[in-house]
Design a protein around this motif. Structure first.
Motif, PDB file in Angstrom:
ATOM      1  N   MET A 555       5.285   8.526  17.564  1.00  0.00           N
ATOM      2  CA  MET A 555       6.052   7.338  17.939  1.00  0.00           C
ATOM      3  C   MET A 555       7.405   7.759  18.512  1.00  0.00           C
ATOM      4  O   MET A 555       8.104   8.589  17.911  1.00  0.00           O
ATOM      5  CB  MET A 555       6.273   6.433  16.725  1.00  0.00           C
ATOM      6  CG  MET A 555       6.963   5.107  17.049  1.00  0.00           C
ATOM      7  SD  MET A 555       7.272   4.101  15.559  1.00  0.00           S
ATOM      8  CE  MET A 555       5.593   3.775  15.010  1.00  0.00           C
ATOM      9  N   PRO A 556       7.795   7.240  19.670  1.00  0.00           N
ATOM     10  CA  PRO A 556       9.082   7.623  20.257  1.00  0.00           C
ATOM     11  C   PRO A 556      10.245   7.367  19.300  1.00  0.00           C
ATOM     12  O   PRO A 556      10.321   6.307  18.653  1.00  0.00           O
ATOM     13  CB  PRO A 556       9.188   6.726  21.494  1.00  0.00           C
ATOM     14  CG  PRO A 556       7.769   6.424  21.867  1.00  0.00           C
ATOM     15  CD  PRO A 556       7.034   6.335  20.566  1.00  0.00           C
ATOM     16  N   VAL A 557      11.142   8.340  19.192  1.00  0.00           N
ATOM     17  CA  VAL A 557      12.291   8.221  18.282  1.00  0.00           C
ATOM     18  C   VAL A 557      13.162   7.027  18.665  1.00  0.00           C
ATOM     19  O   VAL A 557      13.712   6.338  17.797  1.00  0.00           O
ATOM     20  CB  VAL A 557      13.119   9.528  18.307  1.00  0.00           C
ATOM     21  CG1 VAL A 557      14.393   9.379  17.484  1.00  0.00           C
ATOM     22  CG2 VAL A 557      12.286  10.693  17.783  1.00  0.00           C
ATOM     23  N   LEU A 558      13.265   6.751  19.958  1.00  0.00           N
ATOM     24  CA  LEU A 558      14.077   5.618  20.404  1.00  0.00           C
ATOM     25  C   LEU A 558      13.568   4.318  19.782  1.00  0.00           C
ATOM     26  O   LEU A 558      14.353   3.483  19.331  1.00  0.00           O
ATOM     27  CB  LEU A 558      14.045   5.521  21.932  1.00  0.00           C
ATOM     28  CG  LEU A 558      14.780   4.316  22.541  1.00  0.00           C
ATOM     29  CD1 LEU A 558      16.275   4.419  22.305  1.00  0.00           C
ATOM     30  CD2 LEU A 558      14.485   4.193  24.038  1.00  0.00           C
ATOM     31  N   PHE A 559      12.247   4.154  19.754  1.00  0.00           N
ATOM     32  CA  PHE A 559      11.662   2.949  19.170  1.00  0.00           C
ATOM     33  C   PHE A 559      11.987   2.872  17.676  1.00  0.00           C
ATOM     34  O   PHE A 559      12.325   1.809  17.146  1.00  0.00           O
ATOM     35  CB  PHE A 559      10.145   2.932  19.377  1.00  0.00           C
ATOM     36  CG  PHE A 559       9.729   2.527  20.766  1.00  0.00           C
ATOM     37  CD1 PHE A 559      10.615   2.584  21.832  1.00  0.00           C
ATOM     38  CD2 PHE A 559       8.442   2.086  21.014  1.00  0.00           C
ATOM     39  CE1 PHE A 559      10.235   2.216  23.108  1.00  0.00           C
ATOM     40  CE2 PHE A 559       8.039   1.704  22.286  1.00  0.00           C
ATOM     41  CZ  PHE A 559       8.946   1.778  23.343  1.00  0.00           C
ATOM     42  N   LYS A 560      11.857   4.003  16.997  1.00  0.00           N
ATOM     43  CA  LYS A 560      12.156   4.035  15.564  1.00  0.00           C
ATOM     44  C   LYS A 560      13.601   3.628  15.302  1.00  0.00           C
ATOM     45  O   LYS A 560      13.886   2.811  14.421  1.00  0.00           O
ATOM     46  CB  LYS A 560      11.904   5.427  14.992  1.00  0.00           C
ATOM     47  CG  LYS A 560      10.449   5.866  14.989  1.00  0.00           C
ATOM     48  CD  LYS A 560      10.327   7.264  14.390  1.00  0.00           C
ATOM     49  CE  LYS A 560       8.883   7.743  14.387  1.00  0.00           C
ATOM     50  NZ  LYS A 560       8.773   9.112  13.825  1.00  0.00           N
ATOM     51  N   ASP A 561      14.517   4.204  16.075  1.00  0.00           N
ATOM     52  CA  ASP A 561      15.948   3.932  15.866  1.00  0.00           C
ATOM     53  C   ASP A 561      16.275   2.467  16.128  1.00  0.00           C
ATOM     54  O   ASP A 561      17.028   1.835  15.360  1.00  0.00           O
ATOM     55  CB  ASP A 561      16.792   4.829  16.775  1.00  0.00           C
ATOM     56  CG  ASP A 561      16.741   6.294  16.372  1.00  0.00           C
ATOM     57  OD1 ASP A 561      16.308   6.576  15.233  1.00  0.00           O
ATOM     58  OD2 ASP A 561      17.118   7.153  17.198  1.00  0.00           O
ATOM     59  N   ILE A 562      15.722   1.914  17.216  1.00  0.00           N
ATOM     60  CA  ILE A 562      16.013   0.513  17.546  1.00  0.00           C
ATOM     61  C   ILE A 562      15.427  -0.422  16.495  1.00  0.00           C
ATOM     62  O   ILE A 562      16.078  -1.401  16.079  1.00  0.00           O
ATOM     63  CB  ILE A 562      15.488   0.167  18.948  1.00  0.00           C
ATOM     64  CG1 ILE A 562      16.329   0.880  20.013  1.00  0.00           C
ATOM     65  CG2 ILE A 562      15.515  -1.342  19.182  1.00  0.00           C
ATOM     66  CD1 ILE A 562      15.859   0.653  21.438  1.00  0.00           C
ATOM     67  N   LEU A 563      14.234  -0.125  16.014  1.00  0.00           N
ATOM     68  CA  LEU A 563      13.626  -0.970  14.981  1.00  0.00           C
ATOM     69  C   LEU A 563      14.417  -0.919  13.685  1.00  0.00           C
ATOM     70  O   LEU A 563      14.635  -1.949  13.038  1.00  0.00           O
ATOM     71  CB  LEU A 563      12.178  -0.541  14.734  1.00  0.00           C
ATOM     72  CG  LEU A 563      11.165  -0.979  15.791  1.00  0.00           C
ATOM     73  CD1 LEU A 563       9.821  -0.309  15.559  1.00  0.00           C
ATOM     74  CD2 LEU A 563      11.016  -2.496  15.799  1.00  0.00           C
TER      75      LEU A 563
END
Length: 574
Positions: A555-563
């Motif tokens: 899973m892209p880290v950007l998605f994790k951080d934004i979520l």
């Protein structure tokens, strides 16, 4: 006349809240335990006869308790101010002006207002919570005649409040003592001759019913014996009525029946909760249309305070109720959790309650905040989303359906949650009303937001527009762009999902792929060469499946951080 404004201090969870009401319809939305019902209750209490009592209008837990150790006796006083205004200058009749002239304020614009203030605090001398009330001038000073009870009772007569709580009991609302049903029963207008004729027919029918049931004769004979112990009429002292003998008595027992699907007619109280709730609302409509208010006059302006009109109703019925309420006479003040109902009202009629630094605040879209075209688009998008987006405390604004699908599914995989259930609404702003309009709407309604834009010229334009509306807030807390050049598809290619896009290249465009594999130009070329056989959301679901197969490890880290950020801020705002 209408209730223009209420200013509430230290009432339950409302420490200091001011609300402006619309002339016809005001709808409160917000999370549970945020104060919607408290506002309705404050209106009802302040316009009831209870304020004339020495005490008893407010209960112990009506006082704002600042912490677990606080006591009502030491709490700050409840202070509620209601302002009544003309809908337009000169609206109030000469009779109303003459009746309430002692407490009417006339502004420089020749607009008339009446301001009523109610306060209560603990008085150790009497050991209770006495209520004080007075009329004020626009500067908040008591008027010389501000304690004239006649003015207060006349105001309550002119602005009666009818409160329907969420738990609507048809048995209570359709009883003889009900404020809605009772006037229909009491407004008996039967000619004397006709009444006597009806009662004679009833008597004959009653005799026939009783005589057909022979056992009643024994009961009657035995009851005659009571005349030997207590003084009764010298004649026929005992009678049995299967049917009330008097017209007014028959009317007092009148009930409404509704036919079910089978055709069987059942009392309202025997129907489902949704049917009962809807019947009570329709009863109020009939009450207004029949003009059965006591001392009804053109100056009387009733207020209907209604909690959760959607209770127990099917979504399609809720939308119909929304239209019904909009067309009802009088002023309506409604608290709701229904997106379907919210979708039927104008955005300017909404009042959204939320917590700001621990205090409850009320947000609204005031007239003139948006152009008519923007309002049209907003109303359309609210209806399209069934109003749900207005209940979310946090908006995640993205450019397309791909992002919406991925964020929703990644939240499910990462945290096992549905984004919306946690207060995050992911919105494709390109398919709605545009990023700028949505950000302005979010700010007006007190909704937190974050915008993720593509890293291209279009995305930069959205970032520029959003930045202009920060008004001193941190850019990094509200705006971000994808780190890879191009749109979301190019970013996903850079994160190891290029094979999904390679598998969807159009046969006719294969030859256009000339760049080195795994480079930004290559990703740009394969995105341009995509076949129309699959829509972008379908490819997004394939990416979801690949992430799921890897247990989220890719899973892209950007998605994790934004979520993580979105869920945290939604929880804080909620």
């Amino acid at each position: 006349m209408f209730l223009h404004r209420i200013h509430i201090k230290n009432f339950r969870g409302l420490r200091d809240v001011a609300v402006d009401f619309d002339e016809q319809l005001t709808v409160f939305i917000g999370s549970n335990n945020i104060g919607k019902t408290s506002i309705l209750d404050a209106v009802q209490i302040c316009l009831s006869r209870a304020i004339f009592r020495r005490a008893g209008a407010f209960a112990n837990y009506d006082f704002h308790l600042v912490d677990n150790s606080a006591q009502p006796q030491s709490a700050d006083p409840i202070d509620i101010t209601l302002t009544f205004s003309e809908k337009k200058d000169g609206e109030w009749s000469s009779e109303l002006n003459q009746t309430l002239h002692d407490v009417i304020n006339i502004t420089n614009e020749d607009s008339r207002t009446i301001i009523l203030n109610i306060t209560s605090r603990y008085n150790s001398d009497v050991g209770d919570f006495p209520v004080d009330w007075k009329f004020l001038d626009p500067q908040g000073n008591p008027l010389p005649t501000g304690r004239n009870t006649r003015n207060a009772t006349e105001l309550q007569r002119l602005v009666p409040v009818f409160y329907l709580a969420a738990l609507r009991d048809a048995d209570q609302q359709f009883r003889a003592q009900s404020p809605f049903w009772g006037p229909f029963l009491r407004s008996l207008k039967v000619d004397t001759t006709e009444r006597e004729e009806i009662e004679a027919m009833i008597s004959a029918l009653n005799d026939r019913v009783i005589s057909s049931h022979a056992v009643f004769a024994t009961v009657r004979e035995r009851l005659q014996g009571t005349s030997q112990l207590v003084p009764l009429s010298a004649g026929d002292a005992v009678s049995i009525e299967a049917i009330p003998a008097k017209v007014f008595d028959i009317l007092s027992r009148t009930q409404v029946l509704l036919s079910g699907k089978t055709g069987a007619k059942l009392p309202i109280s025997s129907h489902g909760e949704g049917t009962q709730s809807l019947a009570v609302i329709c009863l109020f409509q009939a009450f207004l249309e029949a003009k059965l208010l006591d001392s009804y006059s053109p100056d009387v302006a009733p207020i209907l305070a209604l909690e959760e009109p959607e209770a127990h109703l099917h979504p399609s019925a809720i939308r119909a109720v929304g239209s019904l309420l909009s067309n009802l006479g009088g002023q309506k003040i409604i608290a709701t959790h229904s997106g379907d109902l919210v979708a039927t009202v104008q955005i300017t009629s909404l009042r959204r309650l939320c917590r700001v630094n621990g205090d409850i605040k009320v947000h609204q879209v005031v007239e003139g905040s948006f152009t008519q075209e923007e309002i049209r688009k907003i109303d359309h998008h609210v209806r399209l989303s069934r109003g749900g987006l207005l209940f979310a405390p946090f908006w995640l604004l993205v450019e397309g359906e791909t992002e919406v699908v991925l964020f929703q599914e990644c939240a499910r995989m990462l945290h096992g949650v549905d984004l919306f259930s946690k207060g995050v609404c992911c919105i494709d702003f390109q398919r709605s009303v545009g990023a700028g309009t949505l950000i302005k709407l979010a700010d007006k309604l007190g909704i937190d937001w974050f915008l993720l834009a593509d890293n291209d010229s279009g995305g930069q334009g959205f970032v520029t527009a959003a930045t202009a509306q920060l008004n001193g807030r941190s850019l990094s807390n509200h705006i971000n762009q994808l780190p890879s050049d191009g749109g979301i598809e190019a970013y996903l290619c850079s994160q190891g999902f290029e094979d999904i896009y390679e598998a969807n290249i159009s046969d006719q465009k294969n030859s256009s792929i000339t760049a080195a594999k795994g480079t930004p130009p290559y990703w740009e070329q394969i995105i341009k060469a995509q076949s129309d056989r699959k829509a972008k959301p379908a490819l997004a679901l394939e990416i979801v499946s690949k992430i799921e197969a890897a247990n989220g490890g890719n899973m892209p880290v950007l998605f994790k951080d934004i979520l993580e950020m979105a869920l945290t801020r939604a929880g804080e705002a909620g």
